[in-house]
Design an enzyme around this catalytic site. Structure first.
Site: not given
Length: 642
Positions: A128, A175
């Site tokens: 992830h 992110h």
């Protein structure tokens, strides 16, 4: 036998003899049983391999090879020949038991499972936010973690794609909406190209969470096709308009790269349901982050929902800091999880698509990003509606669905468990950490695996107990990154009548008997004051099972600490009744007791798939907190299925 000194109260020193690892009494008894006059001959060793080690059909040549390999471990040779080796004495036999050749998982088996079934029939080693070096909020983005993941054997890599803030028409990986420093997409793709098949020849799935306009989507397509050879890519049909009718097999996809994301027109359909672009990151931060509270309220345009968290005790906090959180059981989740499975989860990486007709913007996207769409061979997305629609199995069409761990837990508690099992028989389910895990911690993967989820995405930098389970599962099947799902997760009828339900109480299928004899190697790995400045360590062991709820045991089964010893001999037996051994993982942790500080030190850990354990007496290597194998530390254990 040497001595070690330890300082006490600054003025005095205590001296301890350094004990040498010796065969436990049970090993001496076995040696006497399978030897004569202190020598274990080829015939004796062969019988030992059959009767104790349960090796199947070993040949006498195998026994002779073991004796030959111990040439530097005090072999006894025939008095009239320098070439003919007569056998092993007790010390050489003990050295053999602790050697790499006697590991709990057979190193010579390699990839031994059927690899010709569809991809949906396998658990896939998945990461992830694979580019992050630390937490989810302000750590650095880098290609280094991608390299490390691939070299460990991961087959699923996730990249978040954003327009570059520095280069016009550039694409970067980060992110989004956080303080993470981006890395160029080209760097990430070149790293994947270089290391994709170092540890395994089976396909790598790259999941794009993309936040790009159409012209940059096609720019991504150009980058991908420029870096990877066309023969390396599994691409869609001529125009990319159709989903696969069935996923190909890992065997047929050796050396292939698979791109998985939502096709462009699905993104356009989703546009009216999306959060504002600046909130596409995980924004459900815990309440202790008050310094970000006002900012995130303003970004989200709504009042933040506060949640209450129990304050852990000082001792449990110290334990979690060192070991990571204890892995929760599904039973505990059922008791504590509230709310609907359809509640909005702002960690959602895959918004619902609008089922209405194509809009003008949709048609524009399809026209403007044809290269990108052609690149996507594993379509992803959520139909409009809730879980029932998301989990609908379509005829002649397979896809990937993503759920957060929170969405999965709520689905299970709302009795959608068998729907998930049915969906994952032909489609792929990816599960990822909830947005609250800004520290890059992980969750219990067994909940997802026991419902058939293939891609259980983990933060590979989130060291601790959940990640150790992930490492343990993918030690199976030669460490190739693909583990065949048990047949009961694939069959619609059979032993479990309809579809498998991990919450149902099932009859005991087998009992795993584990004996922990002793351990060694810490004195070679650590300085003599590493664990305790005043004396040698006091090691004790915890042993447990992680699996379906009925099989999972807490780590309360433990040995007594062995005081002041680098070579502890516990001679402790454990037994575990297993209803679903195919999904069971054996957990072993070594602690060092410190009564003065009231805190355990970390002495090593390992996690092993029960389905692949070799029976008999084995040398079990331990791993550090990051999952790397220690050079010298190992345990002598025996395993028996009864």
């Amino acid at each position: 036998m040497g001595k070690q000194s330890y300082r006490v109260c600054f003025c005095f020193r205590r001296w301890f003899h350094v004990a040498v690892s010796e065969p436990p009494e049970a090993i001496r008894t076995l040696f006497n049983q399978y030897s004569k006059n202190g020598v274990m001959t080829v015939d004796h060793l062969h019988r030992f391999l059959v009767e104790v080690q349960k090796e199947g059909n070993p040949k006498k040549e195998d026994a002779q090879a073991i004796i030959d390999s111990m040439d530097d471990q005090l072999n006894l040779k025939h008095p009239h020949s320098s070439d003919l080796r007569k056998g092993l004495n007790l010390e050489a036999f003990f050295k053999y038991l602790l050697s790499e050749k006697n590991s709990p998982l057979c190193p010579s088996r390699g990839v031994h499972q059927d690899m010709k079934a569809p991809l949906s029939h396998y658990f896939i080693y998945t990461g992830h936010n694979s580019y992050l070096t630390g937490n989810q909020l302000n750590s650095k983005c880098s290609a280094g973690p991608i390299k490390d993941a691939l070299k460990r054997g991961l087959r699923g890599i996730e990249l978040d794609l954003w327009p570059s803030s520095k280069k016009k028409d550039g694409v970067e990986v980060c992110h989004g909406g956080t303080l993470t420093a981006p890395v160029d997409l080209t760097t990430c793709l070149e790293t994947i190209k270089k290391y994709a098949f170092d540890a395994s020849e089976y396909p790598v799935v790259i999941t794009f969470e993309d936040h790009l306009p159409p012209h940059l989507q096609d720019k991504v397509a150009e980058l991908v096709t420029g870096i990877f050879d066309k023969r390396d890519l599994l691409t869609a049909d001529s125009d990319g308009s159709e989903c696969l009718k069935e996923f190909p097999s890992p065997e047929s996809l050796k050396g292939k790269i698979i791109i998985s994301t939502k096709p462009p027109e699905d993104k356009a359909k989703d546009k009216e349901n999306e959060l504002p672009k600046s909130t596409s990151c995980h924004v459900n931060f815990p309440p202790f982050m008050k310094m970000f509270n006002h900012t995130w309220k303003r970004v989200c345009g709504q009042k933040a929902k506060h949640q209450e968290y129990p304050r852990p005790s000082a001792s449990s906090s110290a334990d979690q800091a060192e070991w990571g959180e204890e892995v929760p059981n599904l039973k505990g989740i059922i008791k504590t999880t509230n709310g609907s499975a359809n509640d909005k989860d702002y960690s959602d990486e895959e918004g619902s698509t609008n089922a209405d007709g194509d809009s003008e913007k949709t048609q524009q996207n399809v026209v403007e990003a044809p290269k990108y769409r052609h690149l996507i061979s594993m379509h992803a997305g959520k139909p409009k509606g809730g879980l029932k629609e998301w989990l609908k199995v379509e005829v002649d069409r397979v896809r990937r669905l993503s759920l957060s761990e929170l969405q999965l837990e709520r689905a299970v508690t709302k009795k959608y468990g068998q729907d998930i099992v049915r969906f994952t028989q032909s489609n792929v389910l990816r599960v990822y950490p909830k947005g609250l895990r800004i520290d890059s911690s992980n969750y219990n993967p067994l909940i997802a695996w026991s419902h058939g989820a293939q891609m259980v995405a983990f933060n590979m930098q989130g060291y601790g107990r959940p990640l150790w389970l992930m490492h343990g599962m993918f030690r199976a099947n030669g460490g190739c990154g693909y583990v065949k799902k048990p047949e009961f997760l694939l069959e619609k009828t059979g032993l479990y009548r309809d579809l498998f339900d991990p919450e149902v109480n099932l009859p005991v299928k087998t009992t795993l008997k584990v004996t922990l004899y002793s351990g060694e190697g810490w004195d070679k790995e650590f300085h003599h004051t590493y664990f305790d400045a005043c004396s040698p360590p006091d090691f004790y062991a915890k042993v447990g099972i992680a699996g379906v709820p009925g099989d999972t045991s807490s780590m309360t089964d433990q040995t007594e600490p062995i005081k002041d010893s680098w070579v502890p001999a516990w001679n402790k037996e454990f037994q575990f009744q297993l209803t679903v051994p195919e999904l069971a993982l054996l957990r072993i942790e070594i602690h060092e007791r410190d009564d003065f500080l009231q805190k355990d030190d970390f002495g090593g850990q390992t996690c092993l798939p029960v389905s692949e354990l070799r029976q008999g007496i084995r040398a079990v290597p331990l791993h550090d907190r990051k999952g790397n194998e220690c050079k010298n530390v190992k345990l002598l254990m025996s395993f028996e299925l009864i």
